[in-house]
Design a protein around this motif. Structure first.
Motif, PDB file in Angstrom:
ATOM      1  N   ALA A 228       0.830  -1.211   0.000  1.00 46.76           N
ATOM      2  CA  ALA A 228       0.000   0.000   0.000  1.00 46.76           C
ATOM      3  C   ALA A 228       0.862   1.257   0.000  1.00 46.76           C
ATOM      4  O   ALA A 228       0.545   2.248  -0.674  1.00 46.76           O
ATOM      5  N   VAL A 229       1.954   1.232   0.746  1.00 47.67           N
ATOM      6  CA  VAL A 229       2.852   2.383   0.768  1.00 47.67           C
ATOM      7  C   VAL A 229       3.481   2.605  -0.609  1.00 47.67           C
ATOM      8  O   VAL A 229       3.662   3.750  -1.054  1.00 47.67           O
ATOM      9  N   ASP A 230       3.768   1.506  -1.316  1.00 44.94           N
ATOM     10  CA  ASP A 230       4.375   1.610  -2.648  1.00 44.94           C
ATOM     11  C   ASP A 230       3.368   1.955  -3.725  1.00 44.94           C
ATOM     12  O   ASP A 230       3.751   2.129  -4.897  1.00 44.94           O
ATOM     13  N   GLY A 231       2.084   2.073  -3.369  1.00 49.77           N
ATOM     14  CA  GLY A 231       1.085   2.500  -4.332  1.00 49.77           C
ATOM     15  C   GLY A 231       0.377   1.383  -5.071  1.00 49.77           C
ATOM     16  O   GLY A 231      -0.267   1.633  -6.100  1.00 49.77           O
ATOM     17  N   ALA A 232       0.486   0.139  -4.577  1.00 53.79           N
ATOM     18  CA  ALA A 232      -0.214  -0.970  -5.227  1.00 53.79           C
ATOM     19  C   ALA A 232      -1.718  -0.810  -5.028  1.00 53.79           C
ATOM     20  O   ALA A 232      -2.191  -0.483  -3.933  1.00 53.79           O
ATOM     21  N   ARG A 233      -2.461  -1.051  -6.091  1.00 55.36           N
ATOM     22  CA  ARG A 233      -3.904  -0.911  -6.023  1.00 55.36           C
ATOM     23  C   ARG A 233      -4.535  -2.149  -5.378  1.00 55.36           C
ATOM     24  O   ARG A 233      -4.180  -3.276  -5.716  1.00 55.36           O
ATOM     25  N   PRO A 234      -5.456  -1.945  -4.445  1.00 58.77           N
ATOM     26  CA  PRO A 234      -6.145  -3.104  -3.849  1.00 58.77           C
ATOM     27  C   PRO A 234      -6.890  -3.877  -4.925  1.00 58.77           C
ATOM     28  O   PRO A 234      -7.444  -3.308  -5.865  1.00 58.77           O
ATOM     29  N   GLY A 235      -6.909  -5.161  -4.781  1.00 53.97           N
ATOM     30  CA  GLY A 235      -7.605  -5.990  -5.760  1.00 53.97           C
ATOM     31  C   GLY A 235      -6.632  -6.810  -6.574  1.00 53.97           C
ATOM     32  O   GLY A 235      -5.824  -7.572  -6.034  1.00 53.97           O
ATOM     33  N   TRP A 236      -6.666  -6.659  -7.908  1.00 57.88           N
ATOM     34  CA  TRP A 236      -5.902  -7.522  -8.785  1.00 57.88           C
ATOM     35  C   TRP A 236      -4.395  -7.352  -8.601  1.00 57.88           C
ATOM     36  O   TRP A 236      -3.646  -8.334  -8.583  1.00 57.88           O
ATOM     37  N   GLN A 237      -3.915  -6.105  -8.458  1.00 62.33           N
ATOM     38  CA  GLN A 237      -2.472  -5.907  -8.314  1.00 62.33           C
ATOM     39  C   GLN A 237      -1.947  -6.555  -7.041  1.00 62.33           C
ATOM     40  O   GLN A 237      -0.906  -7.216  -7.061  1.00 62.33           O
ATOM     41  N   VAL A 238      -2.646  -6.365  -5.937  1.00 62.56           N
ATOM     42  CA  VAL A 238      -2.211  -6.964  -4.675  1.00 62.56           C
ATOM     43  C   VAL A 238      -2.263  -8.484  -4.763  1.00 62.56           C
ATOM     44  O   VAL A 238      -1.369  -9.195  -4.294  1.00 62.56           O
ATOM     45  N   PHE A 239      -3.329  -9.009  -5.381  1.00 72.59           N
ATOM     46  CA  PHE A 239      -3.436 -10.464  -5.516  1.00 72.59           C
ATOM     47  C   PHE A 239      -2.326 -11.022  -6.392  1.00 72.59           C
ATOM     48  O   PHE A 239      -1.717 -12.048  -6.079  1.00 72.59           O
ATOM     49  N   ARG A 240      -2.030 -10.335  -7.496  1.00 75.22           N
ATOM     50  CA  ARG A 240      -1.043 -10.849  -8.450  1.00 75.22           C
ATOM     51  C   ARG A 240       0.367 -10.804  -7.909  1.00 75.22           C
ATOM     52  O   ARG A 240       1.147 -11.752  -8.107  1.00 75.22           O
ATOM     53  N   TYR A 241       0.736  -9.729  -7.208  1.00 73.37           N
ATOM     54  CA  TYR A 241       2.121  -9.544  -6.811  1.00 73.37           C
ATOM     55  C   TYR A 241       2.391  -9.916  -5.347  1.00 73.37           C
ATOM     56  O   TYR A 241       3.559 -10.093  -4.974  1.00 73.37           O
ATOM     57  N   ILE A 242       1.355 -10.039  -4.528  1.00 71.40           N
ATOM     58  CA  ILE A 242       1.554 -10.356  -3.108  1.00 71.40           C
ATOM     59  C   ILE A 242       0.895 -11.689  -2.751  1.00 71.40           C
ATOM     60  O   ILE A 242       1.564 -12.644  -2.346  1.00 71.40           O
ATOM     61  N   THR A 243      -0.423 -11.770  -2.917  1.00 72.61           N
ATOM     62  CA  THR A 243      -1.165 -12.912  -2.399  1.00 72.61           C
ATOM     63  C   THR A 243      -0.810 -14.210  -3.118  1.00 72.61           C
ATOM     64  O   THR A 243      -0.422 -15.196  -2.486  1.00 72.61           O
ATOM     65  N   PHE A 244      -0.945 -14.215  -4.430  1.00 73.35           N
ATOM     66  CA  PHE A 244      -0.743 -15.469  -5.159  1.00 73.35           C
ATOM     67  C   PHE A 244       0.696 -15.991  -5.066  1.00 73.35           C
ATOM     68  O   PHE A 244       0.897 -17.203  -4.884  1.00 73.35           O
ATOM     69  N   PRO A 245       1.738 -15.146  -5.180  1.00 73.34           N
ATOM     70  CA  PRO A 245       3.095 -15.681  -4.981  1.00 73.34           C
ATOM     71  C   PRO A 245       3.309 -16.280  -3.598  1.00 73.34           C
ATOM     72  O   PRO A 245       4.058 -17.254  -3.451  1.00 73.34           O
ATOM     73  N   GLN A 246       2.665 -15.712  -2.578  1.00 81.51           N
ATOM     74  CA  GLN A 246       2.811 -16.250  -1.238  1.00 81.51           C
ATOM     75  C   GLN A 246       2.072 -17.575  -1.056  1.00 81.51           C
ATOM     76  O   GLN A 246       2.338 -18.306  -0.102  1.00 81.51           O
ATOM     77  N   LEU A 247       1.154 -17.889  -1.971  1.00 82.07           N
ATOM     78  CA  LEU A 247       0.402 -19.144  -1.918  1.00 82.07           C
ATOM     79  C   LEU A 247       1.040 -20.213  -2.798  1.00 82.07           C
ATOM     80  O   LEU A 247       0.379 -21.210  -3.127  1.00 82.07           O
ATOM     81  N   ARG A 248       2.279 -20.039  -3.177  1.00 86.45           N
ATOM     82  CA  ARG A 248       2.913 -20.964  -4.119  1.00 86.45           C
ATOM     83  C   ARG A 248       2.932 -22.390  -3.577  1.00 86.45           C
ATOM     84  O   ARG A 248       2.555 -23.336  -4.276  1.00 86.45           O
ATOM     85  N   ALA A 249       3.385 -22.589  -2.354  1.00 82.40           N
ATOM     86  CA  ALA A 249       3.463 -23.944  -1.792  1.00 82.40           C
ATOM     87  C   ALA A 249       2.082 -24.580  -1.677  1.00 82.40           C
ATOM     88  O   ALA A 249       1.890 -25.757  -1.995  1.00 82.40           O
ATOM     89  N   THR A 250       1.109 -23.793  -1.221  1.00 80.92           N
ATOM     90  CA  THR A 250      -0.249 -24.311  -1.111  1.00 80.92           C
ATOM     91  C   THR A 250      -0.820 -24.657  -2.478  1.00 80.92           C
ATOM     92  O   THR A 250      -1.486 -25.687  -2.654  1.00 80.92           O
ATOM     93  N   SER A 251      -0.568 -23.809  -3.466  1.00 78.54           N
ATOM     94  CA  SER A 251      -1.070 -24.065  -4.817  1.00 78.54           C
ATOM     95  C   SER A 251      -0.484 -25.347  -5.398  1.00 78.54           C
ATOM     96  O   SER A 251      -1.194 -26.129  -6.045  1.00 78.54           O
ATOM     97  N   ILE A 252       0.803 -25.586  -5.159  1.00 77.31           N
ATOM     98  CA  ILE A 252       1.435 -26.803  -5.658  1.00 77.31           C
ATOM     99  C   ILE A 252       0.810 -28.033  -4.992  1.00 77.31           C
ATOM    100  O   ILE A 252       0.485 -29.028  -5.661  1.00 77.31           O
TER     101      ILE A 252
END
Length: 333
Positions: A228-252
């Motif tokens: 949020a401090v870096d200006g990421a937009r809530p929603g798709w940007q946060v999901f694409r660059y923060i949430t989904f990469p952090q779910l890598r092990a779970t996704s596998i």
């Protein structure tokens, strides 16, 4: 002061002498190794022993016996004597019906794996964002996991996707003036895939939703604050660059489990498509084909066991290949 000196002084003073006596007999050290300190090993086997015994008796012994039968001509017997070597494996690999069942599995996997992945991830994201009644909705979505595959298949077959006008799906189509559809017997287009995929989605999406929820709750909150401090937009940007990469092990893990479960599909196929006339020639997954091979009219247990071994090897190879491709167990940079 050494213990022996204290004991000697106790003897000189006429007091009682205390010394822990070593276990008598040769069984002392062996007993300590067997039971462990404070009988911890004993209690381990008390709790784990029955489960280990059941696992070995009802899982590993049948697997070993199936491997043994695959090298014999085992028509109508589980104790064959006619050794045929690899003939059963050769016959299975040359059987068009068996290879067609593997193609059926590939089609089923192409439908069910991405659909379940996306649905369970979407449910987890929605439930995770709730500020109230989160436990209620988590329980509601997880509840179908406790339902039997047989019961769910019969409900789909007899109530929802019944081929007559009284079925729920045909009733809804009738509201819009559409024609009735024989969902489970129409092959052009293959409407039966809609029935099979939806019942499996309803049954297993809640389980994988819980896995994704556990992964979402492990993501550090400071990552979202920094985004949020870096200006990421809530929603798709946060999901694409923060949430989904952090779910890598779970996704596998979810993907691996989905593929393995797709290989083991049996109940919904058998209970949805079979009737008093038997099973139709289409949409026959490997386990259904092996069921009819081993327990059908011919009862060729050797041929069915060979097919089961081939299927187990395919599952193992696919699982290992997926794990290597996804980098499962690889250290994060």
């Amino acid at each position: 002061m050494p213990q022996d000196t204290l004991l000697d002084k106790a003897d000189e003073a006429g007091g009682p002498r205390r010394r822990d006596a070593p276990p008598s007999g040769p069984a002392g050290p062996a007993r300590r190794r067997l039971l462990g300190p404070q009988n911890r090993t004993l209690w381990f086997w008390v709790f784990v022993g029955p489960f280990a015994l059941g696992l070995g008796l009802f899982t590993y012994v049948p697997l070993g016996w199936s491997l043994y039968l695959s090298f014999f001509d085992a028509h109508n017997t589980v104790s064959p004597t006619d050794f045929v070597g690899l003939d059963n494996y050769t016959a299975m690999l040359r059987d068009d019906a068996f290879t067609d069942s593997l193609v059926t599995f590939l089609v089923f996997t192409a439908f069910i794996v991405p659909a379940t992945f996306l649905l369970s991830l979407s449910l987890a994201l929605m439930v995770n964002r709730l500020r109230w009644a989160q436990a209620f909705f988590r329980s509601v979505f997880f509840l179908p996991v406790a339902c039997s595959y047989v019961v769910a298949a019969l409900i789909w077959k007899m109530s929802i996707f019944n081929g007559v006008r009284f079925g729920l799906a045909n009733t809804v189509l009738g509201w819009f003036g559409a024609d009735q559809i024989a969902w489970l017997s129409t092959t052009d287009p293959p409407w039966y895939w809609l029935v099979i995929v939806t019942v499996r989605l309803w049954l297993q999406a809640g389980f994988y939703m819980v896995l994704f929820l556990a992964g979402l709750q492990r993501i550090p909150r400071h990552l979202y604050e920094a985004a949020a401090v870096d200006g990421a937009r809530p929603g798709w940007q946060v999901f694409r660059y923060i949430t989904f990469p952090q779910l890598r092990a779970t996704s596998i893990a979810v993907t691996l489990l989905l593929v393995i479960n797709a290989f083991q599909a049996f109940d919904e196929f058998y209970n949805l498509l079979s009737d008093s006339r038997g099973y139709p020639p289409y949409a026959r997954p490997p386990l259904v084909y092996l069921y009819y091979t081993a327990l059908g009219q011919g009862q060729n247990l050797g041929l069915g066991s060979a097919g089961a071994v081939i299927l187990a090897l395919i599952i193992a190879v696919v699982t290992v290949a997926q794990a290597r491709w996804f980098g499962l167990g690889r250290k994060e940079d």
